[in-house]
Design a protein around this motif. Structure first.
Motif, PDB file in Angstrom:
ATOM      1  N   CYS A 180      15.736  36.621 -10.602  1.00  0.00           N
ATOM      2  CA  CYS A 180      15.686  35.171 -10.825  1.00  0.00           C
ATOM      3  C   CYS A 180      14.705  34.444  -9.903  1.00  0.00           C
ATOM      4  N   GLY A 181      14.156  35.140  -8.905  1.00  0.00           N
ATOM      5  CA  GLY A 181      13.178  34.530  -8.012  1.00  0.00           C
ATOM      6  C   GLY A 181      13.784  33.730  -6.870  1.00  0.00           C
ATOM      7  N   SER A 182      15.106  33.721  -6.748  1.00  0.00           N
ATOM      8  CA  SER A 182      15.767  32.964  -5.695  1.00  0.00           C
ATOM      9  C   SER A 182      15.555  33.633  -4.341  1.00  0.00           C
ATOM     10  N   SER A 183      15.496  32.816  -3.291  1.00  0.00           N
ATOM     11  CA  SER A 183      15.384  33.371  -1.946  1.00  0.00           C
ATOM     12  C   SER A 183      16.708  33.255  -1.203  1.00  0.00           C
ATOM     13  N   ASP A 184      17.767  32.861  -1.915  1.00  0.00           N
ATOM     14  CA  ASP A 184      19.103  32.771  -1.328  1.00  0.00           C
ATOM     15  C   ASP A 184      19.754  34.160  -1.390  1.00  0.00           C
ATOM     16  N   ILE A 185      19.400  35.007  -0.418  1.00  0.00           N
ATOM     17  CA  ILE A 185      19.849  36.397  -0.400  1.00  0.00           C
ATOM     18  C   ILE A 185      20.828  36.601   0.743  1.00  0.00           C
ATOM     19  N   ASP A 186      21.979  37.181   0.441  1.00  0.00           N
ATOM     20  CA  ASP A 186      22.986  37.502   1.450  1.00  0.00           C
ATOM     21  C   ASP A 186      22.806  38.959   1.862  1.00  0.00           C
ATOM     22  N   VAL A 187      22.369  39.171   3.104  1.00  0.00           N
ATOM     23  CA  VAL A 187      22.201  40.525   3.621  1.00  0.00           C
ATOM     24  C   VAL A 187      23.370  40.799   4.548  1.00  0.00           C
ATOM     25  N   ASP A 188      24.177  41.779   4.209  1.00  0.00           N
ATOM     26  CA  ASP A 188      25.331  42.136   5.016  1.00  0.00           C
ATOM     27  C   ASP A 188      25.136  43.544   5.560  1.00  0.00           C
ATOM     28  N   GLN A 189      24.813  43.635   6.838  1.00  0.00           N
ATOM     29  CA  GLN A 189      24.570  44.938   7.457  1.00  0.00           C
ATOM     30  C   GLN A 189      25.829  45.788   7.489  1.00  0.00           C
ATOM     31  N   ALA A 190      26.996  45.143   7.632  1.00  0.00           N
ATOM     32  CA  ALA A 190      28.245  45.897   7.694  1.00  0.00           C
ATOM     33  C   ALA A 190      28.547  46.584   6.360  1.00  0.00           C
ATOM     34  N   ARG A 191      28.330  45.847   5.247  1.00  0.00           N
ATOM     35  CA  ARG A 191      28.557  46.446   3.931  1.00  0.00           C
ATOM     36  C   ARG A 191      27.391  47.317   3.524  1.00  0.00           C
ATOM     37  N   GLY A 192      26.219  47.043   4.088  1.00  0.00           N
ATOM     38  CA  GLY A 192      25.034  47.815   3.742  1.00  0.00           C
ATOM     39  C   GLY A 192      24.413  47.389   2.429  1.00  0.00           C
ATOM     40  N   ASP A 193      24.424  46.061   2.153  1.00  0.00           N
ATOM     41  CA  ASP A 193      23.811  45.624   0.908  1.00  0.00           C
ATOM     42  C   ASP A 193      23.131  44.278   1.077  1.00  0.00           C
ATOM     43  N   ALA A 194      22.291  43.965   0.107  1.00  0.00           N
ATOM     44  CA  ALA A 194      21.638  42.659   0.020  1.00  0.00           C
ATOM     45  C   ALA A 194      21.863  42.153  -1.394  1.00  0.00           C
ATOM     46  N   VAL A 195      22.425  40.959  -1.533  1.00  0.00           N
ATOM     47  CA  VAL A 195      22.843  40.445  -2.831  1.00  0.00           C
ATOM     48  C   VAL A 195      22.289  39.042  -3.026  1.00  0.00           C
ATOM     49  N   CYS A 196      21.762  38.776  -4.225  1.00  0.00           N
ATOM     50  CA  CYS A 196      21.280  37.441  -4.582  1.00  0.00           C
ATOM     51  C   CYS A 196      22.490  36.543  -4.822  1.00  0.00           C
ATOM     52  N   MET A 197      22.566  35.431  -4.104  1.00  0.00           N
ATOM     53  CA  MET A 197      23.701  34.525  -4.234  1.00  0.00           C
ATOM     54  C   MET A 197      23.585  33.646  -5.481  1.00  0.00           C
ATOM     55  N   THR A 198      22.403  33.604  -6.101  1.00  0.00           N
ATOM     56  CA  THR A 198      22.205  32.786  -7.293  1.00  0.00           C
ATOM     57  C   THR A 198      22.650  33.518  -8.554  1.00  0.00           C
ATOM     58  N   CYS A 199      22.133  34.760  -8.752  1.00  0.00           N
ATOM     59  CA  CYS A 199      22.459  35.473  -9.995  1.00  0.00           C
ATOM     60  C   CYS A 199      23.408  36.651  -9.779  1.00  0.00           C
ATOM     61  N   GLY A 200      23.692  37.015  -8.529  1.00  0.00           N
ATOM     62  CA  GLY A 200      24.633  38.097  -8.247  1.00  0.00           C
ATOM     63  C   GLY A 200      24.036  39.488  -8.285  1.00  0.00           C
ATOM     64  N   SER A 201      22.713  39.611  -8.424  1.00  0.00           N
ATOM     65  CA  SER A 201      22.077  40.925  -8.475  1.00  0.00           C
ATOM     66  C   SER A 201      22.149  41.606  -7.112  1.00  0.00           C
ATOM     67  N   VAL A 202      22.430  42.895  -7.135  1.00  0.00           N
ATOM     68  CA  VAL A 202      22.422  43.692  -5.908  1.00  0.00           C
ATOM     69  C   VAL A 202      20.992  44.162  -5.698  1.00  0.00           C
TER      70      VAL A 202
END
Length: 198
Positions: free
Chosen positions: A9-31
Motif C-alpha cells: 500500500c506504500g504506507s510508511s507506518d510500519i510496526d517493527v517488533d524485535q521481540a516477535r521478529g516481524d515487521a508489519v504494515c499498520m495500514t493494510c496489515g501486510s507482514v
C-alpha cells in the motif's frame, strides 16, 4: 516506527517488533518481514519448573547468510498462522454480521478493528468469538446501527457482561471513540447494565 515502506500500500507506518521478529504494515496489515531467525539457542529453566528457549534474533536486514533450523521446517510459520487467523476472523465476522443483517461496509470495518486488535495482541487470552463480537459492536456504535450488545450475546449464547468487558478493552486500547447511545434508545438499557456490572 521504521524507515521501511509497505510494498502493498506504500504506507510508511510500519510496526517493527524485535521481540516477535516481524515487521508489519499498520495500514493494510501486510507482514513485511517475518523470517527473523535465532542464530543461537539456549534453554533456561523458568520459575515454574518449565523451560524456555532464549537466543539472539538476527534480522534479514543485517545481511550475510541466514542460518536455518534443521530442514527449514519452520519457515513461514508466522505468516501462515496470521493468515489463517485473519481468514477465520473474516469468516466469523461475516457469519455473525449477516445474522445481524449488517452491510459489507460494516463487516469490512469490523475486520479492520480485528486486525488492529491482533496487531496490539489484544486477541491473546480472549475467546475469538468474544473479540469478533466486540469488533462488530464497535462498528455498531461508531456507525450508529440499531444493534445492541444483547443481540450479539443472544446469538453467541454468552454472557453480555463478558462481551461488554472485551468491548471496553478494545475501544480503550485501540483508542476508538464509541459514541454513547442515547438515553431514550432501547440499546441504552443493555449498555447501562454493562456499566453497572463494573
Amino acid at each position: 516506527m521504521s524507515s521501511k515502506v509497505c510494498k502493498n500500500c506504500g504506507s510508511s507506518d510500519i510496526d517493527v517488533d524485535q521481540a516477535r521478529g516481524d515487521a508489519v504494515c499498520m495500514t493494510c496489515g501486510s507482514v513485511l518481514e517475518d523470517n527473523i531467525i535465532v542464530s543461537e539457542v539456549e534453554f533456561v529453566e523458568t520459575g515454574g519448573g518449565g523451560s524456555s528457549a532464549v537466543g539472539q534474533f538476527v534480522s534479514t536486514d543485517a545481511g550475510g547468510i541466514n542460518p536455518s533450523f534443521g530442514d527449514n521446517h519452520f519457515s513461514g510459520v508466522g505468516r501462515e498462522s496470521r493468515a489463517q487467523t485473519l481468514q477465520r476472523a473474516r469468516l466469523n465476522i461475516n457469519t455473525l454480521g449477516h445474522q445481524l443483517q449488517m452491510n459489507k461496509h460494516c463487516l469490512d470495518t469490523a475486520l479492520n478493528f480485528y486486525k488492529m486488535a491482533l496487531m496490539k495482541h489484544l486477541t491473546s487470552g480472549r475467546k475469538n468469538s468474544h473479540v469478533v463480537a466486540a469488533c462488530l459492536y464497535l462498528v455498531c456504535r461508531t456507525e450508529g446501527t440499531p444493534h445492541m450488545l444483547l443481540d450479539l450475546s443472544d446469538i453467541l449464547q454468552v454472557n453480555v457482561y463478558m462481551l461488554g468487558r472485551t468491548f471496553l478493552v478494545l475501544s480503550r486500547e485501540l483508542c476508538i471513540n464509541a459514541p454513547a447511545i442515547g438515553t431514550h434508545s432501547p440499546a441504552s438499557a443493555g449498555f447501562t447494565l454493562l456499566h453497572s456490572a463494573e
